[in-house]
Design a protein around this motif. Structure first.
Motif, mmCIF file in Angstrom:
data_model
loop_
_atom_site.group_PDB
_atom_site.id
_atom_site.type_symbol
_atom_site.label_atom_id
_atom_site.label_comp_id
_atom_site.label_asym_id
_atom_site.label_seq_id
_atom_site.Cartn_x
_atom_site.Cartn_y
_atom_site.Cartn_z
ATOM 1 N N ARG A 1 44.887 35.311 43.911
ATOM 2 C CA ARG A 1 43.559 35.722 44.385
ATOM 3 C C ARG A 1 42.802 36.489 43.304
ATOM 4 N N ILE A 2 43.458 37.463 42.700
ATOM 5 C CA ILE A 2 42.731 38.245 41.693
ATOM 6 C C ILE A 2 42.452 37.405 40.450
ATOM 7 N N THR A 3 43.344 36.466 40.132
ATOM 8 C CA THR A 3 43.088 35.584 38.993
ATOM 9 C C THR A 3 41.921 34.657 39.283
ATOM 10 N N ASP A 4 41.854 34.119 40.498
ATOM 11 C CA ASP A 4 40.718 33.285 40.888
ATOM 12 C C ASP A 4 39.407 34.059 40.756
ATOM 13 N N GLU A 5 39.424 35.326 41.167
ATOM 14 C CA GLU A 5 38.210 36.141 41.077
ATOM 15 C C GLU A 5 37.813 36.396 39.630
ATOM 16 N N ALA A 6 38.802 36.607 38.773
ATOM 17 C CA ALA A 6 38.508 36.811 37.356
ATOM 18 C C ALA A 6 37.926 35.537 36.735
ATOM 19 N N ILE A 7 38.470 34.391 37.113
ATOM 20 C CA ILE A 7 37.952 33.123 36.604
ATOM 21 C C ILE A 7 36.518 32.899 37.093
ATOM 22 N N ARG A 8 36.258 33.275 38.337
ATOM 23 C CA ARG A 8 34.887 33.150 38.861
ATOM 24 C C ARG A 8 33.922 34.008 38.048
ATOM 25 N N PHE A 9 34.357 35.238 37.705
ATOM 26 C CA PHE A 9 33.517 36.113 36.885
ATOM 27 C C PHE A 9 33.263 35.485 35.511
ATOM 28 N N ILE A 10 34.287 34.903 34.924
ATOM 29 C CA ILE A 10 34.144 34.268 33.608
ATOM 30 C C ILE A 10 33.148 33.113 33.681
ATOM 31 N N ARG A 11 33.268 32.273 34.702
ATOM 32 C CA ARG A 11 32.373 31.117 34.840
ATOM 33 C C ARG A 11 30.936 31.557 35.086
ATOM 34 N N GLU A 12 30.752 32.545 35.965
ATOM 35 C CA GLU A 12 29.405 33.021 36.249
ATOM 36 C C GLU A 12 28.764 33.623 34.997
ATOM 37 N N SER A 13 29.548 34.377 34.232
ATOM 38 C CA SER A 13 29.023 35.002 33.020
ATOM 39 C C SER A 13 28.646 33.957 31.986
ATOM 40 N N ALA A 14 29.461 32.906 31.891
ATOM 41 C CA ALA A 14 29.141 31.820 30.966
ATOM 42 C C ALA A 14 27.824 31.161 31.358
ATOM 43 N N GLY A 15 27.594 30.993 32.660
ATOM 44 C CA GLY A 15 26.341 30.428 33.137
ATOM 45 C C GLY A 15 25.148 31.299 32.815
ATOM 46 N N MET A 16 25.376 32.606 32.709
ATOM 47 C CA MET A 16 24.316 33.541 32.329
ATOM 48 C C MET A 16 24.179 33.679 30.815
ATOM 49 N N ASN A 17 25.113 33.035 30.094
ATOM 50 C CA ASN A 17 25.161 33.146 28.625
ATOM 51 C C ASN A 17 25.337 34.604 28.192
ATOM 52 N N LYS A 18 26.253 35.300 28.871
ATOM 53 C CA LYS A 18 26.481 36.719 28.606
ATOM 54 C C LYS A 18 27.862 36.939 27.986
ATOM 55 N N PRO A 19 27.944 37.807 26.992
ATOM 56 C CA PRO A 19 29.271 38.247 26.545
ATOM 57 C C PRO A 19 29.917 39.089 27.633
ATOM 58 N N ILE A 20 31.247 39.146 27.666
ATOM 59 C CA ILE A 20 31.918 39.824 28.776
ATOM 60 C C ILE A 20 32.936 40.843 28.286
ATOM 61 N N PHE A 21 33.080 41.878 29.094
ATOM 62 C CA PHE A 21 34.185 42.828 28.979
ATOM 63 C C PHE A 21 34.911 42.797 30.315
ATOM 64 N N LEU A 22 36.178 42.361 30.303
ATOM 65 C CA LEU A 22 36.955 42.220 31.531
ATOM 66 C C LEU A 22 38.194 43.100 31.466
ATOM 67 N N TYR A 23 38.305 44.000 32.435
ATOM 68 C CA TYR A 23 39.498 44.816 32.613
ATOM 69 C C TYR A 23 40.248 44.226 33.790
ATOM 70 N N PHE A 24 41.337 43.503 33.494
ATOM 71 C CA PHE A 24 42.100 42.780 34.515
ATOM 72 C C PHE A 24 43.432 43.489 34.705
ATOM 73 N N ALA A 25 43.649 44.046 35.893
ATOM 74 C CA ALA A 25 44.825 44.881 36.155
ATOM 75 C C ALA A 25 45.660 44.265 37.272
ATOM 76 N N THR A 26 46.849 43.775 36.914
ATOM 77 C CA THR A 26 47.699 43.139 37.908
ATOM 78 C C THR A 26 48.436 44.178 38.754
ATOM 79 N N ASN A 27 48.858 43.773 39.951
ATOM 80 C CA ASN A 27 49.803 44.597 40.702
ATOM 81 C C ASN A 27 51.224 44.325 40.238
ATOM 82 N N ASP A 28 51.484 43.124 39.728
ATOM 83 C CA ASP A 28 52.798 42.808 39.176
ATOM 84 C C ASP A 28 53.031 43.625 37.915
ATOM 85 N N ILE A 29 54.243 44.205 37.701
ATOM 86 C CA ILE A 29 55.429 43.916 38.499
ATOM 87 C C ILE A 29 55.786 45.117 39.396
ATOM 88 N N HIS A 30 54.738 45.833 39.807
ATOM 89 C CA HIS A 30 54.870 46.964 40.729
ATOM 90 C C HIS A 30 55.384 46.468 42.083
#
Length: 502
Positions: A247-276
């Motif tokens: 789920r969180i990976t899908d959301e990150a990919i959605r953010f990447i795709r939307e940002s590409a459509g806006m032609n924007k550079p991105i800063f992504l802080y992706f924090a997994t729950n694994d392996i907690h």
């Protein structure tokens, strides 16, 4: 290799305005992943092909550190460039804690400075830095503010705290995702709600591996797992643990795709729950390691890494500075009888001398402690054309320096009040500096601080001074403080001085 190093050195000598800025900056932040927990760092029982590939394409560090040996303070330090021990409210937070990060109108932090540099910013995954002002109980049924968006993230899709704490729902830009207004959420960390099942009273509801090994993880039962804290309502919004990584990976990919459509550079802080904990891998990862459920969620984490990197490439973000690390050292059994002690036998045997720590490859120590294995974590940096490929660095690196380093990279001026403890470590991250920081400060779960300078590590505990030469004693078994009084005096003064700064 010589010409690649020369190119990097020449690049570093250019003015910031002339230096190339990456189109994407990604910090992939895992949870409780120890130095020796993946194939990339020597554990052949846990194959991580995507992490292996990242290391093959970039620079792998062997002496990189989180600031603290537990989660909340490490995350605070990374995003603010300020040591968490300078504040009293940066302990491990409950799920309903108030926001401890400064908002943009209070003080600039890494995400808000990346915004100023023109990047579209996002945090996806584990947050655990509080929400709201704390002046009254958090109302999970309406927009919650301040939170990540007010700190400097254009988009947020988060767990409020951790996977083992209530509320067990996702929040997107301050709103609980999928909430039915006719089934409002109530959360308490003080007393249970009448009629709601608990791990202590309804063991028949628990997944076979999810029995708690103590009273803390024995409260509200969500998705067959007893949590820390009590929760009522919000049934339509509850997450499913086996789907969380996807789920969180899908959301990150959605953010990447939307940002590409806006032609924007991105800063992504992706924090997994694994392996907690709780460790509940999707069925397609079960049995994919030779280290039980703890190894399987590590393979799951690696899959998230691979999917993200593929999405970056497919959406025009090949020019990406990608940083992989963990918030602290490893923990084996941390709340549930999930078979981890049995399955990790031989990988992480109990350290000698009654320390209670876990052996972590060539290191001793793990989550909560002060030994090297408590904060020395996996750390890999890849930026095509800038970082040397397939190289290893022994430079001393701390996550406290990431904030100012990234600001230096993108050419954004840092206000005098911001990032007070953070230093520019760009030469080390790009491979042209093999020494790294002049010194770093490490913290345990409490207020115990240690200083690393070169090969030496020093701290004072219960009035006793401890000094170790890590070049010959990586497991910190031989205290040589009495043999080097002048060095002890120097490092003690350095530690005391650093604690009074900035």
């Amino acid at each position: 290799m010589f010409f690649r190093s020369l190119f990097t050195a020449l690049l570093m000598a250019l003015p910031l305005q002339a230096a190339e800025k990456p189109r994407a900056i990604v910090i992939f932040y895992t949870d409780d992943l120890g130095y020796n927990d993946t194939s990339t760092y020597g554990c052949d029982k846990v194959p991580c092909p995507n992490l292996d590939k990242l290391a093959e394409e970039g620079l792998k560090f062997t002496d990189a550190h989180s600031t603290t040996s537990v989660c909340t303070p490490s995350r605070y330090s990374l995003l603010t460039g300020e040591y968490a021990w300078r504040r009293d409210d940066t302990r491990i937070l409950p799920g309903d804690a108030k926001l401890i990060l400064p908002t943009k109108d209070e003080r600039q932090t890494l995400p808000s400075l990346m915004q100023q540099a023109g990047y579209r910013t996002a945090v996806i995954g584990k947050w655990h830095l509080g929400l709201g002002r704390g002046e009254q109980a958090t109302d999970w049924n309406h927009h919650i503010s301040p939170g990540p968006n007010e700190v400097g993230f254009d988009h947020s899709f988060i767990l409020a705290a951790t996977g083992d704490r209530v509320p067990c729902v996702y929040l997107e830009n301050g709103h609980v995702v999928g909430l039915d207004p006719n089934d409002p959420i109530e959360v308490s960390y003080e007393k249970p709600f009448e009629g709601e099942p608990l791990g202590s009273t309804h063991p028949q509801l628990l997944k076979p591996w999810a029995r708690s090994n103590g009273p803390q993880h024995n409260c509200a039962v969500i998705d067959g797992i007893p949590r820390i804290g009590y929760m009522k309502g919000g049934k339509a919004a509850l997450w499913t643990d086996q789907d969380m990584a996807d789920r969180i990976t899908d959301e990150a990919i959605r953010f990447i795709r939307e940002s590409a459509g806006m032609n924007k550079p991105i800063f992504l802080y992706f924090a997994t729950n694994d392996i907690h904990v709780p460790r509940d891998p999707h069925h397609r990862f079960k049995g994919k390691s030779r280290m039980g459920i703890r190894g399987d969620v590590t393979v799951q984490m690696d899959d998230c890494l691979g999917r993200l990197r593929t999405a970056l490439t497919e959406n025009g973000y090949e020019d990406c500075l990608f940083i992989f690390s963990s918030d602290n050292g490893p923990v084996i059994n941390d709340g549930y009888f999930d078979g981890s002690i049995r399955d990790c036998k031989g990988h992480n045997p109990v350290a000698p001398m009654g320390t209670g720590a876990w052996r972590n490859g060539k290191l001793d120590g793990g989550k909560y402690g002060i030994m090297e294995g408590s904060t020395r974590v996996p750390f890999i940096v890849s930026w095509p054309g800038h970082t040397p490929q397939g190289s290893t660095s022994a430079a001393l690196v701390s996550q406290i320096d990431l904030a100012r380093t990234l600001c230096e990279l993108v050419g954004i001026a840092v206000p005098a009040t911001a990032l007070p403890d953070s230093r520019n470590a760009l030469p080390a991250l790009l491979g042209s500096d093999s020494t790294g920081a002049p010194y770093i400060i490490e913290q345990n779960i409490g207020k115990l601080l240690a200083v690393r300078k070169g090969q030496y590590k020093y701290y004072r505990r219960n009035g006793k001074q401890h000094l170790f030469d890590l070049s010959t004693d990586l497991r910190e078994e031989h205290n040589i403080a009495a043999e080097h009084p002048q060095l002890v005096q120097e490092l003690d003064a350095l530690l005391r001085s650093a604690a009074k700064q900035p």
